[in-house]
Design an enzyme around this catalytic site. Structure first.
Site, PDB file in Angstrom:
ATOM      1  N   GLU A   1     -28.768 -29.650   6.225  1.00  0.00           N
ATOM      2  CA  GLU A   1     -28.559 -29.029   4.906  1.00  0.00           C
ATOM      3  C   GLU A   1     -28.223 -27.547   5.085  1.00  0.00           C
ATOM      4  OE1 GLU A   1     -27.599 -29.027   2.077  1.00  0.00           O
ATOM      5  OE2 GLU A   1     -29.156 -29.569   0.642  1.00  0.00           O
ATOM      6  N   ASP A   2     -27.461 -27.005   4.148  1.00  0.00           N
ATOM      7  CA  ASP A   2     -27.090 -25.595   4.253  1.00  0.00           C
ATOM      8  C   ASP A   2     -28.252 -24.662   3.924  1.00  0.00           C
ATOM      9  OD1 ASP A   2     -27.087 -26.280   1.541  1.00  0.00           O
ATOM     10  OD2 ASP A   2     -25.120 -25.449   1.097  1.00  0.00           O
TER      11      ASP A   2
ATOM     12  N   ASP B   1     -33.703 -23.909  -1.207  1.00  0.00           N
ATOM     13  CA  ASP B   1     -34.001 -22.851  -2.169  1.00  0.00           C
ATOM     14  C   ASP B   1     -35.317 -23.207  -2.874  1.00  0.00           C
ATOM     15  OD1 ASP B   1     -33.590 -20.637  -3.849  1.00  0.00           O
ATOM     16  OD2 ASP B   1     -32.205 -21.680  -5.155  1.00  0.00           O
TER      17      ASP B   1
ATOM     18  N   PHE C   1     -28.265 -14.416  -3.768  1.00  0.00           N
ATOM     19  CA  PHE C   1     -27.302 -15.516  -3.754  1.00  0.00           C
ATOM     20  C   PHE C   1     -26.298 -15.261  -2.631  1.00  0.00           C
ATOM     21  CE2 PHE C   1     -23.956 -18.392  -4.853  1.00  0.00           C
ATOM     22  CZ  PHE C   1     -24.657 -19.496  -5.301  1.00  0.00           C
TER      23      PHE C   1
ATOM     24  N   ARG D   1     -16.374 -20.734   0.791  1.00  0.00           N
ATOM     25  CA  ARG D   1     -16.835 -21.628   1.860  1.00  0.00           C
ATOM     26  C   ARG D   1     -16.191 -21.290   3.197  1.00  0.00           C
ATOM     27  NH1 ARG D   1     -19.685 -25.793  -0.625  1.00  0.00           N
ATOM     28  NH2 ARG D   1     -18.867 -26.594  -2.581  1.00  0.00           N
TER      29      ARG D   1
END
Ligand code: IMP
Length: 183
Positions: free
Chosen positions: A102-103, A106, A155, A168
């Site tokens: 997973e990136d 959060d 963010f 991206r």
């Protein structure tokens, strides 16, 4: 401010060299931990794609890869942790040593749901490899076996991570100028 332009990224948080060396370390660690286990890497689309491809170049054992795409329901239902499967696995996870790639984790809500979903398929083991951990935002506890970097509550975009599908392609992780999403 035009979305996607370099001036909308106000700070480089993790540069390309730092990404390269940390991802290589993670790959070496996974190679050692999964020797003889034929792991199934489950890449969560789309954000984890760049991380996955670099990670896999550093995994030197027989292994397989599959992709899954989920989306959180917006609005009131989001906090309930309901996520919709947009693309499911082609390879069965049953009896497999699964590594979720997973990136970013959060609040942890998406990951909690993914863990429940994949656990129900009775894998031999289930571990998470997250590039970024935004720990202070966590609402549900998630056991993360492999973490690239802990990052502050900002963010971030780049290296696969997006804002409105932009950014991206950046080869680094940067902090998005809040003016982009406030305007
Ligand atoms: P969670 O369910 O709150 O843990 O959110 C996880 C998902 O939100 C990630 O897979 C990302 O798609 C997205 N996300 C959370 N924080 C960021 C960020 O800083 N940049 C880009 N995407 C993010």
């Amino acid at each position: 401010m035009e979305i996607g332009t370099p001036e909308t990224v106000k700070e480089v948080l993790i540069n390309a060299d730092q990404l390269r060396s940390r991802v290589a370390e993670l790959g070496a660690q996974i190679t050692a931990d999964y020797d003889g286990k034929n792991p199934l890497f489950v890449c969560i689309l789309k954000g984890a794609v760049m991380f996955l491809t670099d990670l896999l170049k550093n995994v030197n054992i027989p292994s397989q890869v599959d992709f899954m795409q989920v989306s959180s329901y917006g609005g009131a239902t989001e906090s309930s942790g309901i996520v919709k499967i947009i693309k499911d696995l082609d390879i069965s996870a049953e009896g497999r040593h699964v590594v979720i790639v997973e990136d970013i984790v959060d609040t942890g809500i998406t990951m909690k749901h993914l863990i429940e979903l994949l656990s129900a398929r009775r894998p031999a083991s289930l571990n998470i490899c997250a590039l970024l951990d935004k720990k202070e935002r966590r609402l549900v506890e998630i056991p993360l076996t492999y973490v690239g970097f802990e990052i502050p509550n900002a963010f971030v975009v780049g290296y696969g991570l997006d804002y409105a599908e932009y950014y991206r392609n950046l080869p680094f992780i940067g902090v998005l100028d809040p003016q982009v999403y406030r305007s």
